[in-house]
Structure formats: C-alpha cells, structure tokens
Design a protein around this motif. Structure first.
Motif, PDB file in Angstrom:
ATOM      1  N   ALA A  77      -3.164   7.927  -0.700  1.00  0.00           N
ATOM      2  CA  ALA A  77      -3.103   9.306  -0.218  1.00  0.00           C
ATOM      3  C   ALA A  77      -3.911   9.487   1.062  1.00  0.00           C
ATOM      4  O   ALA A  77      -3.745  10.485   1.769  1.00  0.00           O
ATOM      5  CB  ALA A  77      -3.615  10.268  -1.290  1.00  0.00           C
ATOM      6  N   ARG A  78      -4.757   8.528   1.377  1.00  0.00           N
ATOM      7  CA  ARG A  78      -5.556   8.605   2.604  1.00  0.00           C
ATOM      8  C   ARG A  78      -4.745   8.267   3.856  1.00  0.00           C
ATOM      9  O   ARG A  78      -5.210   8.502   4.974  1.00  0.00           O
ATOM     10  CB  ARG A  78      -6.764   7.677   2.512  1.00  0.00           C
ATOM     11  CG  ARG A  78      -7.787   8.091   1.456  1.00  0.00           C
ATOM     12  CD  ARG A  78      -9.060   7.283   1.575  1.00  0.00           C
ATOM     13  NE  ARG A  78     -10.051   7.630   0.562  1.00  0.00           N
ATOM     14  CZ  ARG A  78     -10.908   8.659   0.665  1.00  0.00           C
ATOM     15  NH1 ARG A  78     -10.878   9.431   1.748  1.00  0.00           N
ATOM     16  NH2 ARG A  78     -11.788   8.902  -0.288  1.00  0.00           N
TER      17      ARG A  78
ATOM     18  N   ASP B 282     -10.680   6.478  -4.397  1.00  0.00           N
ATOM     19  CA  ASP B 282      -9.252   6.478  -4.709  1.00  0.00           C
ATOM     20  C   ASP B 282      -8.788   7.766  -5.364  1.00  0.00           C
ATOM     21  O   ASP B 282      -7.772   7.798  -6.045  1.00  0.00           O
ATOM     22  CB  ASP B 282      -8.895   5.301  -5.610  1.00  0.00           C
ATOM     23  CG  ASP B 282      -9.518   5.412  -6.998  1.00  0.00           C
ATOM     24  OD1 ASP B 282     -10.453   6.211  -7.182  1.00  0.00           O
ATOM     25  OD2 ASP B 282      -9.055   4.702  -7.915  1.00  0.00           O
ATOM     26  N   GLY B 283      -9.508   8.856  -5.157  1.00  0.00           N
ATOM     27  CA  GLY B 283      -9.084  10.101  -5.779  1.00  0.00           C
ATOM     28  C   GLY B 283     -10.117  11.198  -5.694  1.00  0.00           C
ATOM     29  O   GLY B 283     -10.925  11.253  -4.761  1.00  0.00           O
TER      30      GLY B 283
ATOM     31  N   ALA C 151      -9.793  13.342   1.424  1.00  0.00           N
ATOM     32  CA  ALA C 151     -10.901  13.966   2.149  1.00  0.00           C
ATOM     33  C   ALA C 151     -10.590  15.411   2.513  1.00  0.00           C
ATOM     34  O   ALA C 151     -11.441  16.303   2.368  1.00  0.00           O
ATOM     35  CB  ALA C 151     -11.214  13.157   3.408  1.00  0.00           C
ATOM     36  N   VAL C 152      -9.385  15.653   2.980  1.00  0.00           N
ATOM     37  CA  VAL C 152      -9.005  16.991   3.437  1.00  0.00           C
ATOM     38  C   VAL C 152      -9.032  18.000   2.299  1.00  0.00           C
ATOM     39  O   VAL C 152      -9.576  19.107   2.442  1.00  0.00           O
ATOM     40  CB  VAL C 152      -7.620  16.945   4.109  1.00  0.00           C
ATOM     41  CG1 VAL C 152      -7.012  18.338   4.220  1.00  0.00           C
ATOM     42  CG2 VAL C 152      -7.724  16.306   5.494  1.00  0.00           C
ATOM     43  N   MET C 153      -8.459  17.656   1.141  1.00  0.00           N
ATOM     44  CA  MET C 153      -8.451  18.608   0.033  1.00  0.00           C
ATOM     45  C   MET C 153      -9.863  18.855  -0.486  1.00  0.00           C
ATOM     46  O   MET C 153     -10.203  19.993  -0.871  1.00  0.00           O
ATOM     47  CB  MET C 153      -7.537  18.112  -1.090  1.00  0.00           C
ATOM     48  CG  MET C 153      -6.050  18.194  -0.764  1.00  0.00           C
ATOM     49  SD  MET C 153      -5.484  19.830  -0.192  1.00  0.00           S
ATOM     50  CE  MET C 153      -5.909  20.899  -1.581  1.00  0.00           C
ATOM     51  N   ALA C 154     -10.696  17.828  -0.492  1.00  0.00           N
ATOM     52  CA  ALA C 154     -12.088  18.037  -0.907  1.00  0.00           C
ATOM     53  C   ALA C 154     -12.799  18.983   0.057  1.00  0.00           C
ATOM     54  O   ALA C 154     -13.465  19.951  -0.358  1.00  0.00           O
ATOM     55  CB  ALA C 154     -12.816  16.695  -0.981  1.00  0.00           C
TER      56      ALA C 154
ATOM     57  N   THR D 287       0.824  -1.206   0.000  1.00  0.00           N
ATOM     58  CA  THR D 287       0.000   0.000   0.000  1.00  0.00           C
ATOM     59  C   THR D 287       0.855   1.252   0.000  1.00  0.00           C
ATOM     60  O   THR D 287       0.602   2.206  -0.734  1.00  0.00           O
ATOM     61  CB  THR D 287      -0.937   0.006   1.223  1.00  0.00           C
ATOM     62  OG1 THR D 287      -1.771  -1.157   1.166  1.00  0.00           O
ATOM     63  CG2 THR D 287      -1.808   1.242   1.231  1.00  0.00           C
ATOM     64  N   THR D 288       1.883   1.258   0.845  1.00  0.00           N
ATOM     65  CA  THR D 288       2.900   2.296   0.772  1.00  0.00           C
ATOM     66  C   THR D 288       4.224   1.636   0.431  1.00  0.00           C
ATOM     67  O   THR D 288       4.563   0.578   0.980  1.00  0.00           O
ATOM     68  CB  THR D 288       3.040   3.107   2.078  1.00  0.00           C
ATOM     69  OG1 THR D 288       4.218   3.930   1.993  1.00  0.00           O
ATOM     70  CG2 THR D 288       3.142   2.216   3.293  1.00  0.00           C
ATOM     71  N   SER D 289       4.978   2.248  -0.444  1.00  0.00           N
ATOM     72  CA  SER D 289       6.265   1.691  -0.875  1.00  0.00           C
ATOM     73  C   SER D 289       7.299   1.711   0.242  1.00  0.00           C
ATOM     74  O   SER D 289       8.334   1.040   0.154  1.00  0.00           O
ATOM     75  CB  SER D 289       6.791   2.491  -2.067  1.00  0.00           C
ATOM     76  OG  SER D 289       7.046   3.840  -1.686  1.00  0.00           O
ATOM     77  N   GLN D 290       7.037   2.479   1.297  1.00  0.00           N
ATOM     78  CA  GLN D 290       8.031   2.640   2.355  1.00  0.00           C
ATOM     79  C   GLN D 290       8.319   1.335   3.097  1.00  0.00           C
ATOM     80  O   GLN D 290       9.430   1.127   3.583  1.00  0.00           O
ATOM     81  CB  GLN D 290       7.592   3.731   3.327  1.00  0.00           C
ATOM     82  CG  GLN D 290       7.604   5.119   2.701  1.00  0.00           C
ATOM     83  CD  GLN D 290       6.915   6.166   3.543  1.00  0.00           C
ATOM     84  OE1 GLN D 290       6.586   5.927   4.705  1.00  0.00           O
ATOM     85  NE2 GLN D 290       6.677   7.330   2.958  1.00  0.00           N
ATOM     86  N   TYR D 291       7.322   0.455   3.206  1.00  0.00           N
ATOM     87  CA  TYR D 291       7.573  -0.842   3.841  1.00  0.00           C
ATOM     88  C   TYR D 291       8.635  -1.620   3.055  1.00  0.00           C
ATOM     89  O   TYR D 291       9.575  -2.164   3.623  1.00  0.00           O
ATOM     90  CB  TYR D 291       6.294  -1.680   3.898  1.00  0.00           C
ATOM     91  CG  TYR D 291       5.116  -1.058   4.604  1.00  0.00           C
ATOM     92  CD1 TYR D 291       5.273  -0.272   5.745  1.00  0.00           C
ATOM     93  CD2 TYR D 291       3.810  -1.272   4.129  1.00  0.00           C
ATOM     94  CE1 TYR D 291       4.177   0.282   6.387  1.00  0.00           C
ATOM     95  CE2 TYR D 291       2.713  -0.733   4.774  1.00  0.00           C
ATOM     96  CZ  TYR D 291       2.893   0.050   5.901  1.00  0.00           C
ATOM     97  OH  TYR D 291       1.796   0.587   6.532  1.00  0.00           O
ATOM     98  N   LEU D 292       8.462  -1.659   1.747  1.00  0.00           N
ATOM     99  CA  LEU D 292       9.404  -2.393   0.902  1.00  0.00           C
ATOM    100  C   LEU D 292      10.776  -1.734   0.910  1.00  0.00           C
ATOM    101  O   LEU D 292      11.805  -2.419   1.007  1.00  0.00           O
ATOM    102  CB  LEU D 292       8.866  -2.488  -0.527  1.00  0.00           C
ATOM    103  CG  LEU D 292       9.800  -3.134  -1.562  1.00  0.00           C
ATOM    104  CD1 LEU D 292      10.176  -4.556  -1.159  1.00  0.00           C
ATOM    105  CD2 LEU D 292       9.144  -3.131  -2.940  1.00  0.00           C
TER     106      LEU D 292
END
Length: 423
Positions: free
Chosen positions: A330-331, A357-358, A339-342, A162-167
């Motif tokens: 992004a969530r 998803d967007g 949600a925040v930008m909306a 889900t996030t690339s940071q784990y990998l």
C-alpha cells in the motif's frame, strides 16, 4: 477542488460503478484481439479514459456508442499512432499496456503525472528486457518517462511480486509472442488480481499452467486473442466506500450491480464487515450493509490493498483495537497510503499507529479538520467517510481525484444522505 463534509447518516441504495480492473483488462485484450470486440458499460473514469487512450494510441480503432465501446483490434500487430502516450494517473493501465507496446519494433514512450512518475516500474522493465525487448528511462531509472520496443520472445524469467500488476502484464502479453514463457514470482502479493487476469485468459481460451503455490506460471506462446463481448461488472473496490460508509454512520445502504461470483478480491471487505459486527445481506447482485456496534479485529489485507484507506476509518469507530497488516505494498500506490492515512486521521483526532506493513487503529472520537487528499482517489473518499462521523466540519483538498475511479461519488453519496459541499 475541495469538499466540505459534516456529520451524516447514509441511507438508501446506490448503483456501484463498473470495475476499473476489469475495464482495463478488457480494453487491453480487445486491443490485442483480431476482429471486433464489444465492451458493455465500462468504467468511464480518469483511469478508464487512460486505458482507452492507450488502446487507441497502440492502433485499435474504437467507437463509443453510449455506454458501449466497439473495438477493432490489432491482432497483436501493434502500430503506434503517436510517439508518446500520456497515462495520466493510471498505474494499472501503464503496467499492462507497457508490455503490449513492446510487441512493436517502433519505440513507444509512456509518461504520466507526478504521482505516476513516482511509482516503481523497474521490475516490469527488467522482465521486458529479459524477454528480449528494450527500454530507455529518460529521467530516473525504473520510472516514467520511458520508451519500450520489441522484439519479445518466450524464455524463463523471474518477476517481483510486490505488486501483482507486473505479473498480470506478463500473463496478458506473453501468449502472443514466439515461444513459451516460464514466469517465476517469489512472494506474490494481491493474488486475487492475478486470478482476475487468469479469469480473462480462461474466457479467451488461452493456454497456460500454474502451480499450486501461485509462484510459477507457464504461458504457451504463438496464441491469439479472439474478440470479446462482455459487460463489465461493478467494482468491489468502489463498493467498499458505500459499505463502510453505511457501517460507520449507523445507516443502511443497499449496493446494486455487484456479482459475488466475480474474482475481484475486494469482495472480501464484506466478510471483514461481518466479522466486525455489521449486518451484511446478499440478494442476487445486491447487498445491504448496516451496523449499530462494531468491534476491532486483525485484518490481513495483502489480497486487497485498495481497501486500507476505508478500513482505517472503520477502525476509528470499532470498539477496542483494529490491526491492519501484511499490506506493505500500500506504500507504493498513488501515495504511501499507510503513512498518509495515519497522518490525515491524526489531524482529526484518531488514535492510530503506523506499522511497516499496516496500521493499528483504536476507537477514537473524530473532529473536523482541514485534511489533504494527496491527489489520491481512495484517500479522498476515505476522508469523506471520516468527515461524516466527525464533529464539526472537515475540509478535504484535491477532492477531484475521486474521479479517477468513482466519478459519481459526490452525487451518489449526497443522494444517500451524505452532507458534502463543493468549495
């Protein structure tokens, strides 16, 4: 701190600050390397300082000489100097340094601010455990605060993508542990950030294999990082704001200190700007952006989720409809940025619709409003751009969050003609 922003037209040139992602990776490698590393012009922002703090806490000796860091590495022999490391707001630093800390048999505790405590760490902690390490979450399972320690050993594991940071955390630490590690990654997001990690491994001559689908990696164990000497290039994620700012305000801005051969995924923002009608001219390590009329398009933002906040503002000035999709991750950033930008752009009159998803954004006439930056650096900077195209005054709270990755944002954008005032 609050910013008061009014209508502006950006014009001129700006030096883009160093890459946060490269700075953190460089500091981690220098910490794990045997010998003296030299890091030139790293990012001295809040996130950069968090990584620097973690490096020192795990045993590296670091001296700061102007814009240069001299790092005496640990050779992988992690000897924690403190029982708890405060990572502030830096999710990238936390995830990358967590696995490295587990090279120590002495427990190391990590903690951070309220935002960092809310971000998921469970998949990384599970991978650490699968490698033979141990962890303990002291409040909520899979979240900070937690403690970790070794001993790690290579094996076959699966990690969430889900996030690339784990990998990236796994790829950077597993070369130092005994035995080979096979990492399976179903549905990897943010592929360019993994490519950036592999770019560093290649520079360090670390042996690994990856399949064509980027969902299986073999990392050979019992390797060693050599010292590095590297100048950190400009941050395309930060450059997004000046580039989009030029386009939405109808100005023309030249951005310096950007290397388009760099693996950073957010350089793709310039292709999106071209596709939407902006003029983008690249000359060496500089790029000039200007626009008179923009049109909406569909944007797959999976590879560069950090751009969603600025591109949401871009959508409000583009003719027709702009659809941002395939960026559900992004969530789980500093805030739920979808949600925040909306919510915040609606306060300013934007015709914007939230997707799972967007976002869908239609051309809108924005007006000034009191909006919240939600203590999220990218949200704060994006709302500043929105204030520059809105009628009236826009008041943004938690504006100090911009310092996380772009400490000179206020000064740079004021020089470019942005009407910002600190209140």
């Amino acid at each position: 701190m609050k910013w008061l922003v009014t209508k502006s037209r950006l014009q001129g040139a700006v030096d883009i600050p160093a890459s946060k992602s490269h700075t953190i990776r460089a500091l981690l490698i220098a910490t794990l390397a045997r010998g003296e590393s030299v890091i030139l012009k790293p990012l001295f922002s809040k996130d950069g300082v968090s990584a620097l703090h973690a490096s020192k806490c795990l045993g590296a000796e670091i001296s700061e000489q102007g814009e240069t860091l001299i790092v005496q590495g640990t050779g992988g022999a992690i000897t924690p100097k403190v029982p708890m490391i405060d990572m502030g707001n830096s999710g990238t630093s936390t995830r990358l340094f967590t696995l490295a800390a587990a090279l120590s048999t002495t427990p190391v505790c990590f903690d951070g601010d309220a935002s960092l405590r809310s971000r998921p760490m469970g998949p990384l902690l599970q991978a650490l455990q699968d490698l033979g390490g141990s962890y303990e979450c002291t409040e909520k399972d899979g979240h900070l605060p937690y403690s970790v320690h070794g001993s790690l050993r290579g094996t076959d594991i699966t990690v969430d993508g889900t996030t690339s940071q784990y990998l990236s955390a796994l790829l950077m630490t597993t070369p130092l542990i005994p035995g080979n590690t096979v990492i399976s990654v179903p549905q990897l997001n943010e592929k360019p950030y993994v490519e950036m990690t592999l770019w560093w491994l290649d520079k360090m001559e670390i042996s690994y294999e990856v399949n064509s689908g980027f969902n299986k990696f073999l990392v050979y164990g019992d390797q060693q990082y050599r010292p590095i000497e590297e100048k950190i290039s400009g941050d395309f994620s930060s450059a997004t704001f000046a580039a989009v700012g030029a386009a939405v305000t109808g100005g023309s801005v030249t951005l310096h200190n950007l290397d388009f051969s760099d693996p950073q995924g957010d350089k793709g923002v310039f292709d999106i700007l071209r596709r939407m009608g902006a003029t983008v001219t690249i000359e060496g390590k500089s790029v000039t952006v200007s626009a008179q009329q923009l049109h909406g398009t569909t944007i797959d933002l999976n590879a560069m989720p950090d751009a969603i906040a600025a591109l949401a503002v871009l959508g409000t000035v583009a003719e027709g409809e702009t659809r941002i999709e395939n960026v559900a991750q992004a969530r789980i950033k500093e805030t739920d940025r979808i949600a925040v930008m909306a919510d915040e752009l609606r306060k300013m009159g934007a015709d914007i619709e939230e997707l799972d998803d967007g976002l869908i954004i239609r051309k809108s006439t924005l007006h000034g409003a009191a909006v919240s930056g939600h203590e999220d650096h990218r949200v704060v900077m994006a709302l500043a751009l929105a204030g520059m195209i809105a009628s009236g005054e826009t008041e943004i709270d938690t504006a100090e969050a911009a310092d996380v990755t772009y400490p000179s944002f206020y000064d740079d954008f004021t020089v470019l003609g942005g009407h910002l005032q600190k209140i």
